[in-house]
Scaffold this motif. Structure first.
Motif, short mmCIF file in Angstrom:
data_model
loop_
_atom_site.label_atom_id
_atom_site.label_comp_id
_atom_site.label_asym_id
_atom_site.label_seq_id
_atom_site.Cartn_x
_atom_site.Cartn_y
_atom_site.Cartn_z
N GLU A 230 0.84 -1.19 0.00
CA GLU A 230 0.00 0.00 0.00
C GLU A 230 0.88 1.25 0.00
N LEU A 231 0.44 2.29 -0.71
CA LEU A 231 1.18 3.55 -0.82
C LEU A 231 0.22 4.71 -0.59
N ASP A 232 0.61 5.68 0.26
CA ASP A 232 -0.33 6.77 0.56
C ASP A 232 -0.38 7.83 -0.54
N PHE A 233 0.76 8.11 -1.21
CA PHE A 233 0.74 8.99 -2.39
C PHE A 233 1.99 8.71 -3.20
N GLU A 234 2.03 9.21 -4.42
CA GLU A 234 3.16 8.96 -5.30
C GLU A 234 4.08 10.17 -5.32
N GLY A 235 5.28 9.99 -4.73
CA GLY A 235 6.24 11.07 -4.67
C GLY A 235 7.23 10.87 -3.54
N VAL A 236 8.25 11.73 -3.49
CA VAL A 236 9.26 11.64 -2.44
C VAL A 236 8.61 11.88 -1.08
N GLY A 237 8.96 11.07 -0.12
CA GLY A 237 8.40 11.18 1.23
C GLY A 237 7.17 10.33 1.45
N ALA A 238 6.69 9.66 0.41
CA ALA A 238 5.51 8.80 0.55
C ALA A 238 5.82 7.61 1.45
N TYR A 239 4.79 7.13 2.12
CA TYR A 239 4.92 5.98 3.01
C TYR A 239 4.27 4.78 2.35
N ARG A 240 5.03 3.69 2.29
CA ARG A 240 4.56 2.46 1.65
C ARG A 240 4.70 1.31 2.64
N GLU A 241 3.72 0.45 2.68
CA GLU A 241 3.77 -0.74 3.51
C GLU A 241 3.73 -1.98 2.62
N ALA A 242 4.73 -2.84 2.79
CA ALA A 242 4.72 -4.15 2.12
C ALA A 242 4.34 -5.16 3.20
N ILE A 243 3.16 -5.72 3.05
CA ILE A 243 2.59 -6.57 4.09
C ILE A 243 2.74 -8.04 3.71
N PHE A 244 3.26 -8.82 4.66
CA PHE A 244 3.45 -10.25 4.48
C PHE A 244 2.59 -11.01 5.49
N THR A 245 2.48 -12.30 5.31
CA THR A 245 1.75 -13.11 6.28
C THR A 245 2.53 -13.17 7.59
N LYS A 246 1.88 -13.72 8.62
CA LYS A 246 2.47 -13.92 9.95
C LYS A 246 2.88 -12.63 10.64
N GLY A 247 2.24 -11.53 10.23
CA GLY A 247 2.48 -10.27 10.93
C GLY A 247 3.72 -9.51 10.53
N LEU A 248 4.38 -9.92 9.45
CA LEU A 248 5.58 -9.22 8.99
C LEU A 248 5.18 -8.04 8.09
N VAL A 249 5.67 -6.85 8.44
CA VAL A 249 5.38 -5.65 7.66
C VAL A 249 6.68 -4.89 7.42
N PHE A 250 6.97 -4.60 6.15
CA PHE A 250 8.10 -3.74 5.80
C PHE A 250 7.58 -2.31 5.70
N GLN A 251 8.16 -1.42 6.48
CA GLN A 251 7.80 0.00 6.45
C GLN A 251 8.76 0.71 5.51
N GLU A 252 8.21 1.25 4.43
CA GLU A 252 9.05 1.81 3.38
C GLU A 252 8.78 3.30 3.21
N THR A 253 9.85 4.07 3.02
CA THR A 253 9.74 5.51 2.77
C THR A 253 10.39 5.83 1.43
N VAL A 254 9.64 6.46 0.54
CA VAL A 254 10.14 6.78 -0.80
C VAL A 254 11.15 7.91 -0.71
N THR A 255 12.36 7.66 -1.22
CA THR A 255 13.44 8.66 -1.17
C THR A 255 13.73 9.31 -2.53
N ALA A 256 13.32 8.67 -3.60
CA ALA A 256 13.47 9.24 -4.95
C ALA A 256 12.35 8.70 -5.81
N TYR A 257 11.79 9.57 -6.64
CA TYR A 257 10.63 9.13 -7.42
C TYR A 257 10.53 9.92 -8.72
N ARG A 258 10.33 9.20 -9.81
CA ARG A 258 9.97 9.82 -11.09
C ARG A 258 8.86 8.96 -11.67
#
Length: 323
Positions: A201-229
């Motif tokens: 899931e991504l809250d918006f498209e651009g630098v500074g956006a917050y993205r979550e990559a969700i896996f089973t068993k409660g594993l979540v990667f918290q991702e922050t966009v640092t460069a975007y075109r």
């Protein structure tokens, strides 16, 4: 007592004693209050211990058997398998850890078996060598703990070719709809019992956006966009807080964000090949903190490549279906 019965008892002892020895080492090396002296995640445990198990197995075997090369190579595997099974049953280790360690343990146990055969063959001062072998982990482990581990950073690069419009592909990259189990084609991670990807899931498209990559068993990667075109590339940092991951999700030795393994960042890049064809590149960087990065790094790269290729296949299939 008949000779055959005595020999069978000797062989049983030759298998039982190394198994008990290995189990004792695992228990002692797993005591948290002794982690400044002993550690399961060490060269001592992963490289020296299986060699000693092989040596003990052949040294304690009847000479007529111990001198056979095939016996010395293969029979040391038996206490290794016994040891693995016992640690899993006693919940000292997980299936995934042992599956990764198995090739190493079997190979080194065979080397130890050949060393034991050599001692038997040349009738060397076996008792002295036996004493040294048994005590070696307790002598070497504290010295190893004095060595400062140097973090090693690795890159995993993967790509896939997709025949679909740019916008369609990009929509499936920045946000990934829920992936049903039948759409998951990961092989290695399934075998190891690791969490599988569910959605991103991504809250918006651009630098500074917050993205979550969700896996089973409660594993979540918290991702922050640092460069975007838009429709060209997206770079993001990756963080997995080990405090938020349920204890049943991953073994402590392969815990993401834990003491030994951490994922740092990811990078998507979409390359236009012309004629509605594109190449989607996905790379990531991860870091290892062990004294045996040369072995752990090989497994970690294979696991990360399996995760990335799985995601790329999902994105390809969806982009081409909804073209």
């Amino acid at each position: 007592m008949p000779r055959k019965i005595r020999l069978s008892k000797s062989i049983l002892l030759a298998l039982a004693i190394p198994t008990i020895y290995a189990l004792l080492i695992r228990v002692l090396f797993g005591v948290n209050s002794w982690d400044q002296l002993f550690s399961v995640m060490s060269v001592t445990f992963l490289f020296i211990l299986p060699t000693i198990v092989g040596f003990l197995t052949i040294y304690l075997s009847p000479p007529a058997d111990a001198l056979k090369v095939g016996y010395a190579l293969v029979v040391p595997w038996i206490p290794i398998f016994f040891f693995f099974i016992l640690t899993i049953l006693l919940q000292l280790e997980g299936w995934a850890c042992w599956l990764m360690a198995l090739p190493l343990f079997l190979g080194l146990a065979s080397i130890g078996g050949l060393l034991g055969r050599s001692v038997k063959k040349h009738k060397a001062n076996g008792k002295l060598q036996l004493s040294i072998a048994v005590l070696l982990p307790f002598l070497f482990a504290p010295l190893e703990q004095l060595i400062n581990t140097i973090p090693a950073t690795y890159e995993v690069y993967t790509y896939i070719d997709i025949e679909a419009p740019t916008a369609t592909i990009w929509d499936n990259v920045v946000r990934v709809r829920e992936i049903p189990e039948q759409e998951d084609t990961g092989t290695l991670n399934k075998l190891l019992g690791f969490p599988r990807p569910v959605k991103a899931e991504l809250d918006f498209e651009g630098v500074g956006a917050y993205r979550e990559a969700i896996f089973t068993k409660g594993l979540v990667f918290q991702e922050t966009v640092t460069a975007y075109r838009h429709q060209e590339f997206m770079h993001f940092t990756i963080k997995a807080d080990p405090q938020d991951i349920p204890s049943t999700t991953l073994d402590e030795h392969v815990l993401i964000g834990g003491a030994y393994f951490d994922v740092l960042n990811g990078n998507y890049r979409l390359e236009n090949l012309g004629d509605n064809k594109h190449r989607l590149h996905l790379s990531s960087h991860f870091q290892l903190h062990t004294t045996f990065n040369f072995y752990a790094g090989w497994w970690a790269k294979w696991i990360m490549a399996d995760i990335q290729n799985n995601i790329l296949r999902v994105e390809k299939q969806r982009a081409e279906v909804y073209e």
